[in-house]
Design a protein around this motif. Structure first.
Motif, PDB file in Angstrom:
ATOM      1  N   SER A 124      -2.072 -24.712  16.061  1.00 21.74           N
ATOM      2  CA  SER A 124      -0.778 -25.127  15.513  1.00 21.74           C
ATOM      3  C   SER A 124      -0.971 -25.705  14.114  1.00 21.74           C
ATOM      4  O   SER A 124      -1.588 -26.751  13.946  1.00 21.74           O
ATOM      5  CB  SER A 124      -0.151 -26.194  16.426  1.00 21.74           C
ATOM      6  OG  SER A 124       0.891 -26.859  15.755  1.00 21.74           O
ATOM      7  N   SER A 155       5.194 -24.193  15.436  1.00 19.09           N
ATOM      8  CA  SER A 155       4.244 -23.828  16.494  1.00 19.09           C
ATOM      9  C   SER A 155       4.120 -24.963  17.503  1.00 19.09           C
ATOM     10  O   SER A 155       3.935 -24.721  18.700  1.00 19.09           O
ATOM     11  CB  SER A 155       2.879 -23.477  15.896  1.00 19.09           C
ATOM     12  OG  SER A 155       2.383 -24.521  15.099  1.00 19.09           O
ATOM     13  N   THR A 156       4.257 -26.203  17.038  1.00 17.16           N
ATOM     14  CA  THR A 156       4.255 -27.337  17.968  1.00 17.16           C
ATOM     15  C   THR A 156       5.512 -27.335  18.837  1.00 17.16           C
ATOM     16  O   THR A 156       5.462 -27.635  20.033  1.00 17.16           O
ATOM     17  CB  THR A 156       4.123 -28.664  17.195  1.00 17.16           C
ATOM     18  OG1 THR A 156       2.839 -28.699  16.556  1.00 17.16           O
ATOM     19  CG2 THR A 156       4.242 -29.866  18.116  1.00 17.16           C
ATOM     20  N   SER A 172      -1.533 -30.785  19.505  1.00 13.60           N
ATOM     21  CA  SER A 172      -0.848 -29.734  18.747  1.00 13.60           C
ATOM     22  C   SER A 172      -0.605 -30.274  17.344  1.00 13.60           C
ATOM     23  O   SER A 172       0.425 -30.894  17.071  1.00 13.60           O
ATOM     24  CB  SER A 172       0.466 -29.356  19.441  1.00 13.60           C
ATOM     25  OG  SER A 172       1.044 -28.230  18.826  1.00 13.60           O
TER      26      SER A 172
END
Length: 412
Positions: A292, A297-298, A380
């Motif tokens: 991430s 993306s997190t 993340s």
């Protein structure tokens, strides 16, 4: 022809291999070593921004500037599939390659870590090159890929691009110069992507999780392509929205290839191993999502869990954290480290989320382990790794070692 290969690195190391094979003359120089601009062509390393003075000098003289993917496609007339997007590129590149290798010899290359020019030199008998394309490689590129894949667009790399519009313009080059005989596969759930793709001459193939009218769609836990059932989603995938999109994009791309049947796709997906450090499960409650590198993306990772202790932080590329707001109900507490720890703390506390800062990833992880009750511990980072690590792989390996050391000590 006088060629300048500008900027040392993995991409241009591959370029000179290809130029050597073609017996073409070139200078391979870093910016500081360039003494004149008397060249007919410049092959620019992807990471060199167009704002560099030497680039402006070349442009003023009308000297063409290209990147490695353009060199490869010019000198080796092969079948190329190009994949881009803010998130999911590596997974989709790898998954498409795995599926195609059920029948053909397909090579994954590009931003995945194996330069496209090196690939075409070393894999002469390959049928298909599946190329992961970053916004850097696509910046001003003119490509006519056999198949382009546009996954998603979120604000990223704003330390390199002037703004989000400039970033999107770079990404759009994956399909802007395709001919009408080639295909563009795109995520039709994103309005911005629909707008971009509408300007491409390529044949358009939409994939969608929300609309059953897309060419590739989701219905009753199954992925269909043109109303034909291709793949039934297993239980462990149903709550992973990002993986469902990755599967649809990969199925759409491979179904277009002659001789690829549902059985090849199903076998390829079964044999596929998810990308290391993309939501890698270490034990029942520790997950390593070191890949991430942006907040989106997190967000994708957070959607997979009910409640988490979030460990995050890294190098600041001018990411705006406002996109996280709708996902904060998943976060019990944040453990921030790295160059962005204060930025994270300010944002989280403004949104009434407890956040503590640490000088190292190790300290953040140990505190999360100490305070955990029943939540998932999710690493993340949502930022790049360059403040403390060489790349996300090094960051992921380090976190796995931390976690395993903790678990070993806990069990002794």
């Amino acid at each position: 022809m006088k060629i300048l290969v500008l900027g040392h690195g993995v991409a241009n190391d591959g370029v000179i291999l290809l130029l050597n094979e073609e017996n073409m003359e070139y200078d391979y120089l870093d910016i500081k070593d360039v003494t004149h601009i008397n060249y007919d062509l410049v092959v620019k390393a992807p990471g060199i921004p167009y704002t560099e003075k030497i680039i402006a000098d070349f442009e003023r003289e009308g000297i063409p500037i290209v990147t490695d993917i353009e060199v490869a496609m010019s000198l080796r007339k092969k079948f190329y599939i190009g994949i881009t997007g803010s998130n999911g590129k590596t997974t989709v590149t790898s998954l498409i390659t795995k599926i195609l290798n059920q029948k053909y010899k397909a090579i994954a290359c590009g931003n995945i870590g194996y330069s496209v020019c090196k690939a075409v030199v070393e894999e002469k008998d390959a049928d298909i090159f599946v190329v992961e394309l970053s916004s850097f490689a696509l910046e001003r590129a003119k490509l006519d890929l056999n198949i382009s894949v546009l996954l998603n667009l979120h604000p990223c790399h704003l330390d390199h691009h002037k703004n989000f519009k400039d970033y999107c313009q770079s990404k759009s080059n994956v399909c802007m110069n395709q001919s009408s005989s080639h295909y563009c596969i795109y995520n039709s759930d994103e309005p911005l992507i629909r707008e971009i793709v509408s300007q491409s001459a390529a044949k358009k193939i939409a994939f969608s999780k929300d609309s059953i009218f897309a060419n590739c769609s989701l219905y009753n836990k199954c992925i269909y392509f043109k109303n034909k059932k291709i793949y039934k989603l297993p239980l462990e995938i149903l709550n992973k929205e990002h993986m469902i999109y990755n599967l649809m994009a990969s199925i759409a791309a491979t179904t277009l290839i002659k001789g690829i049947h549902p059985k090849h796709i199903q076998r390829g997906i079964r044999e596929f191993e998810e990308i290391e450090y993309r939501l890698t499960k270490i034990n029942d409650y520790i997950y390593n999502d070191a890949k991430s590198t942006n907040p989106y993306s997190t967000i994708a990772a957070l959607k997979c869990f009910e409640q988490v202790e979030l460990i995050c932080g890294g190098y600041d590329r001018k990411e705006n954290l406002d996109c996280l707001t709708d996902s904060l109900n998943k976060v019990k507490k944040v453990y921030a480290f790295g160059a962005t720890k204060d930025k994270i703390k300010t944002y989280m506390e403004n949104h009434h989320i407890s956040c503590e800062t640490f000088s190292s990833l190790q300290e953040a992880f140990m505190k999360a382990c100490k305070e955990r009750e029943s939540e998932v511990i999710l690493f993340s980072p949502m930022f790049a790794s360059f403040d403390h690590f060489k790349n996300y792989m090094e960051r992921g390996k380090y976190f796995t070692e931390l976690a395993n050391e903790f678990l070993n000590e806990k069990n002794t």
